[in-house]
Scaffold this motif. Structure first.
Motif, short mmCIF file in Angstrom:
data_model
loop_
_atom_site.label_atom_id
_atom_site.label_comp_id
_atom_site.label_asym_id
_atom_site.label_seq_id
_atom_site.Cartn_x
_atom_site.Cartn_y
_atom_site.Cartn_z
N SER A 12 -0.81 -5.57 2.16
CA SER A 12 -0.11 -5.12 1.18
C SER A 12 1.40 -5.57 1.24
CB SER A 12 -0.25 -3.74 1.46
OG SER A 12 -1.60 -3.27 1.11
N LYS A 33 -5.41 -5.35 -7.12
CA LYS A 33 -6.37 -4.95 -5.83
C LYS A 33 -7.65 -4.43 -6.67
CE LYS A 33 -7.09 -3.30 -1.37
NZ LYS A 33 -6.20 -2.80 -0.13
N GLN A 35 -10.48 -3.11 -5.81
CA GLN A 35 -10.89 -1.71 -5.23
C GLN A 35 -10.16 -1.56 -3.97
OE1 GLN A 35 -15.36 -1.03 -4.65
NE2 GLN A 35 -14.93 -1.03 -2.58
N ASN A 36 -9.82 -0.20 -3.90
CA ASN A 36 -8.81 0.17 -2.84
C ASN A 36 -9.66 1.37 -2.51
OD1 ASN A 36 -6.90 0.70 -0.91
ND2 ASN A 36 -5.17 0.61 -2.57
N ILE A 50 -3.84 5.51 -9.32
CA ILE A 50 -4.13 4.22 -8.82
C ILE A 50 -3.55 4.52 -7.35
CG2 ILE A 50 -3.88 2.82 -10.90
CD1 ILE A 50 -1.18 1.88 -9.77
N GLY A 51 -4.37 3.42 -6.50
CA GLY A 51 -3.53 3.57 -5.05
C GLY A 51 -2.08 3.40 -5.07
N GLN A 54 -0.38 -0.22 -4.81
CA GLN A 54 -0.15 -0.98 -5.81
C GLN A 54 0.93 -0.82 -6.90
OE1 GLN A 54 -3.71 -0.43 -4.71
NE2 GLN A 54 -3.03 -2.63 -3.72
N ASN A 70 -5.36 -1.52 -10.41
CA ASN A 70 -6.16 -1.13 -9.54
C ASN A 70 -7.15 -0.33 -10.07
OD1 ASN A 70 -6.11 1.44 -6.85
ND2 ASN A 70 -7.48 -0.48 -7.02
N LEU A 73 -10.28 2.96 -7.17
CA LEU A 73 -9.93 3.72 -6.26
C LEU A 73 -11.10 4.64 -5.66
CD1 LEU A 73 -7.38 4.45 -4.31
CD2 LEU A 73 -6.90 6.32 -5.91
N CYS A 127 -3.11 -11.16 -6.08
CA CYS A 127 -4.33 -10.25 -5.72
C CYS A 127 -4.52 -10.09 -4.26
CB CYS A 127 -5.82 -10.80 -6.17
SG CYS A 127 -5.85 -11.36 -7.88
N THR A 144 -13.88 -6.88 -3.77
CA THR A 144 -12.46 -6.96 -3.48
C THR A 144 -12.03 -8.24 -3.15
OG1 THR A 144 -12.61 -4.40 -2.87
CG2 THR A 144 -10.27 -5.45 -2.63
N GLU A 230 -0.30 2.02 3.27
CA GLU A 230 -1.19 2.02 2.52
C GLU A 230 -2.20 3.20 3.02
OE1 GLU A 230 -4.30 -0.68 0.17
OE2 GLU A 230 -3.60 -1.25 1.93
#
Length: 488
Positions: A12, A33, A35-36, A50-51, A54, A70, A73, A127, A144, A230
């Motif tokens: 990250s 990203k 999938q987080n 979103i995460g 991101q 993102n 999530l 990415c 991901t 994160e």
């Protein structure tokens, strides 16, 4: 593409740094990203979710966060279930065993839509992967990592955390477990979190390059700089403790703690020492205790009850201590939390701390939005902004609880002014408001007040992006990843 040999390798941070480096070179760059899985989330301007990582990377790129950065999530709720956020909206709850069956195709389609949208507007899409790209039991349903890299034919960096030990084995093992077409995309290895003299590492780097045929394009030193985390693994590395601080603030480390990035502005305050308290651990005598957000509020509340933390908080409050609740923590400060339909877990009602005369009911619809308002407390009226992510609806049921903000559903403070709570994530980022609250704590200690002439925390965060980019740019060679026409 940035992938890691393990979780917590530094993907990250490196993604954010690359975004800032390319932005400073004049490129239109965006993070991504696919999938987080995280409990730190952010509500963007149009209300999607979103995460948070991101969102941070978007700010590093000089952008406003967007859903396409993102598209998936996953927010763990306990009992092996997660809430699924697809293209910004909560679409259901799933068990790990059912996720591939129910959401894989929908998720991959959302990822492709997002990448196509970003490609229309940006010269570079940086990415970030998740975990490891070489989990053999998961590769067939990994949305991901190398599936994205293959789809984009993206030159890929492999990041390894040398501070954990075993870095060379992690790199060699990861490369060995990748398929040949995936392996061909790995254009460089980045050794992260290195402590020591670079010269002592040279023989290992030469061996690694000769053995794998992949160049080591960066050796990033340990960066002791604040950076938004994160996931909760990062709590063990938070640098919030200061021996010479005037104030001590304790944060309850809930089992499913969410949005603990709320406290980064307090970590950055030189006069504040911040520490996390595990359930069952002694609270001590801090100047304030904060109960943060949670993805499973009633379940975490029961854990605090079982381990004696609720009783300890009530004793601390009775003795005159200050207790604060953010989002799920606000709900815990009240008298009851009712979830009769089981929207956030098992159906039922839980008794809270009872420090504020509030009742909370969990609703079917999640509220995600940004808010700008004015605070009536703790000092006159101050501008405040932030964002909300919650399914609870909270209301005061007694006159001894006053509204903190001009928008009445944002927060409440007890008439005695010791205990307060709000739904507003990012409240401490508001510099003048944060200092006004800290000054209330300082007044109790007969300490001189801090100046309210401080900027919003976003300015400090943006400066940290430049400092991190400066520190990494000198140790990272992006040439193997950039097209020849992109070199500047």
């Amino acid at each position: 593409m940035v992938v890691g040999t393990t979780s917590h390798a530094g993907k990250s941070l490196l993604t954010a740094a690359i975004c800032r480096i390319l932005k400073r070179q004049g490129y239109r760059v965006t993070p991504f990203k696919g999938q987080n899985m995280a409990l730190n989330a952010y509500a963007i301007a149009d209300g999607g979710e979103i995460g948070y990582a991101q969102a941070v990377q978007a700010w590093a790129a000089g952008l406003e966060p967007a859903i396409a950065m993102n598209p998936i999530l996953l927010k763990p709720q306990g009992d092996m279930t997660s809430q699924v956020i697809l293209e910004g909206k909560a679409v259901g709850r799933t068990r790990a065993a059912d996720y591939y069956r129910d959401y894989f195709e929908r998720g991959w389609q959302a990822i492709q839509r997002s990448l196509q949208q970003l490609a229309r507007h940006y010269e570079f899409v940086v990415c970030e992967g998740a975990g490891s790209p070489a989990e053999i039991n998961l590769k067939h349903r990994d949305l991901t990592n190398m599936r994205v890299a293959r789809y984009l034919n993206a030159p890929t960096l492999l990041v390894v955390d040398i501070d954990r030990g075993g870095a060379f084995a992690h790199v060699v093992g990861t490369l060995a477990l990748l398929d040949s077409d995936e392996r061909a995309l790995i254009k460089g290895v980045v050794i992260n979190k290195f402590r020591g003299q670079r010269s002592l590492l040279e023989s290992g780097i030469q061996w690694l390059e000769n053995y794998t045929g992949v160049p080591v394009v960066g050796v990033i030193p340990w960066l002791d700089r604040p950076f938004p985390a994160e996931d909760s693994l990062d709590l063990f590395e938070r640098r919030g403790r200061r021996r010479d601080a005037d104030l001590e603030i304790a944060v309850v480390r809930l089992p499913r703690i969410a949005n603990f990035t709320d406290f980064d502005p307090l970590v950055a305050e030189p006069s504040v020492s911040l520490r996390y308290v595990m359930p069952g651990e002694a609270i001590g005598q801090p100047d304030a205790v904060v109960i943060p957000g949670s993805k499973a509020t009633r379940s975490d509340l029961e854990t605090l009850r079982e381990r004696g933390t609720l009783a300890a908080l009530q004793s601390y409050a009775t003795a005159g201590g200050t207790v604060v609740g953010i989002c799920g923590g606000l709900q815990m400060l009240g008298r009851t939390i009712a979830d009769p339909h089981g929207f956030e877990g098992d159906a039922g009602t839980s008794e809270g701390l009872g420090l504020l005369p509030l009742e909370t009911a969990i609703a079917a619809e999640k509220l995600t939005q940004q808010r700008t308002t004015r605070s009536r407390w703790p000092l006159g009226e101050l501008p405040v902004e932030g964002y909300e992510i919650h399914q609870g609806r909270t209301a005061a049921i007694a006159p001894e609880c006053m509204q903190m903000f001009a928008d009445c559903d944002l927060g409440f403070v007890h008439a005695g002014r010791s205990h307060w709570g709000c739904y507003l994530h990012g409240v401490f980022e508001n510099g003048a408001w944060r200092r006004a609250w800290l000054n209330q704590l300082r007044l109790r200690r007969n300490l001189a007040p801090l100046s309210l002439e401080v900027p919003h925390y976003r300015q400090q965060r943006d400066a940290s992006f430049d400092a991190i980019a400066d520190a990494i740019d000198t140790h990272l060679d992006l040439t193997p990843l950039l097209p020849k026409h992109a070199a500047k």
